[in-house]
Write an enzyme that holds these catalytic residues in place. Structure first.
Site, PDB file in Angstrom:
ATOM      1  CE  LYS A 122      -4.155  -1.837   0.010  1.00 34.24           C
ATOM      2  NZ  LYS A 122      -3.846  -3.264   0.020  1.00 34.24           N
ATOM      3  CB  CYS A 236      -7.138  -9.519   1.788  1.00 32.16           C
ATOM      4  SG  CYS A 236      -6.336 -10.320   3.199  1.00 32.16           S
TER       5      CYS A 236
END
Length: 299
Positions: A122, A236
């Site tokens: 990220k 996720c």
């Protein structure tokens, strides 16, 4: 045992309010484990006109794809090339790139904090979009923090500070950021769709434990954001208790925060919440799946 697994899968589909066809697709994806799809994000070391040394698919119609991200054709191995070792790009799952799409509506931050940063995907996606003057990549686990530091150095990410504070410690630090990334620890149900064993991930005990942890992380995170700043929350996993319900909890519990619409993700908007948030499933064809929601601090 197969019966128990089947019941857990069906419960998840019911909680997601999936129709019969989508339920069958998700269950098949979890059992077959072939939904993973790789991507690479170019590092600050890569020139503006750089092209990866492997064949890539045409992504011109993918309006949500972040800048400087390429998707290798099936069979290509990006990590086998010398450019990978030279830090010109970082390899990650395509669904992780999808989770960063809300950054498309966030103004360039002067300062940012990636609260759960390891191994660094990220932070790399943030750097590909815009380089903050100050970026903190934080990871509590010492071993994972070492990997994070290595990845940041190898890819030449500038103005980055690698730290190891807990969320509650950040809440009392007094530092405030324009943007906070919270790619939260979760039950990781999408790992099943990548062919990775993850015992217990569909069970209530693991889901509830992670949801409690996620709420704690966000209650600390909201104290680290300056007025007008943003939090990008992502996971996720599929379960609403770790996604929509965590967002609803924060929006109800903490005054002054709103969920932000992300036009490029409108096709993925969740029907499980009254506010804008987004979920990716294997049936979309962009990886194993994930969830994201962008929050803005108005006061």
């Amino acid at each position: 045992m197969e019966t128990n697994v089947g019941k857990a899968e069906q419960r998840l589909c019911t909680r997601l309010k999936l129709g019969e066809e989508d339920s069958l697709h998700l269950i098949k994806a979890m059992r077959e484990g072939r939904s993973s799809r790789s991507a690479v994000v170019l590092s600050p070391l890569a020139p503006a006109d750089y092209k990866p040394p492997f064949a890539c698919v045409d992504t011109s119609g993918w309006g949500w794809l972040p800048p400087r991200v390429f998707v290798p054709q099936e069979g290509e191995k990006p990590t086998s090339h010398a450019d990978y070792g030279a830090g010109l790009y970082y390899s990650l799952d395509l669904s992780s790139c999808w989770e960063s799409a809300p950054l498309s509506v966030v103004p360039r931050p002067e300062s940012s904090l990636d609260m759960c940063a390891a191994p660094g995907g990220k932070s790399m996606l943030l750097a590909a979009r815009y380089l903050p003057q100050c970026h903190v990549a934080n990871e509590v686990n010492a071993a994972r923090r070492g990997i994070l530091r290595q990845n940041m150095q190898q890819c030449g990410v500038p103005n980055v500070e690698v730290t190891g504070l807990r969320p509650d410690q950040w809440a009392t630090e007094g530092r405030q950021f324009d943007l906070l990334l919270a790619d939260a620890p979760c039950s990781g149900q999408s790992l099943l769709c990548k062919g990775i064993r993850n015992p217990g991930c569909l069970g209530a005990q693991m889901v509830n434990g992670n949801a409690k942890r996620q709420k704690g992380i966000l209650l600390a995170a909201v104290r680290c954001v300056a007025p007008g700043g943003h939090i990008l929350y992502s996971t996720c996993t599929y379960d609403p208790d770790e996604n929509e319900k965590v967002m609803a909890y924060i929006l109800k519990r903490v005054p002054g925060w709103v969920a932000v619409e992300v036009p490029v993700l409108e096709a993925f908007r969740s029907t499980l919440a009254e506010f804008p948030c987004y979920r990716l499933l294997p049936r979309h064809g962009f990886g194993a799946g994930g969830f994201c929601c962008l929050l803005r601090k108005n006061t």
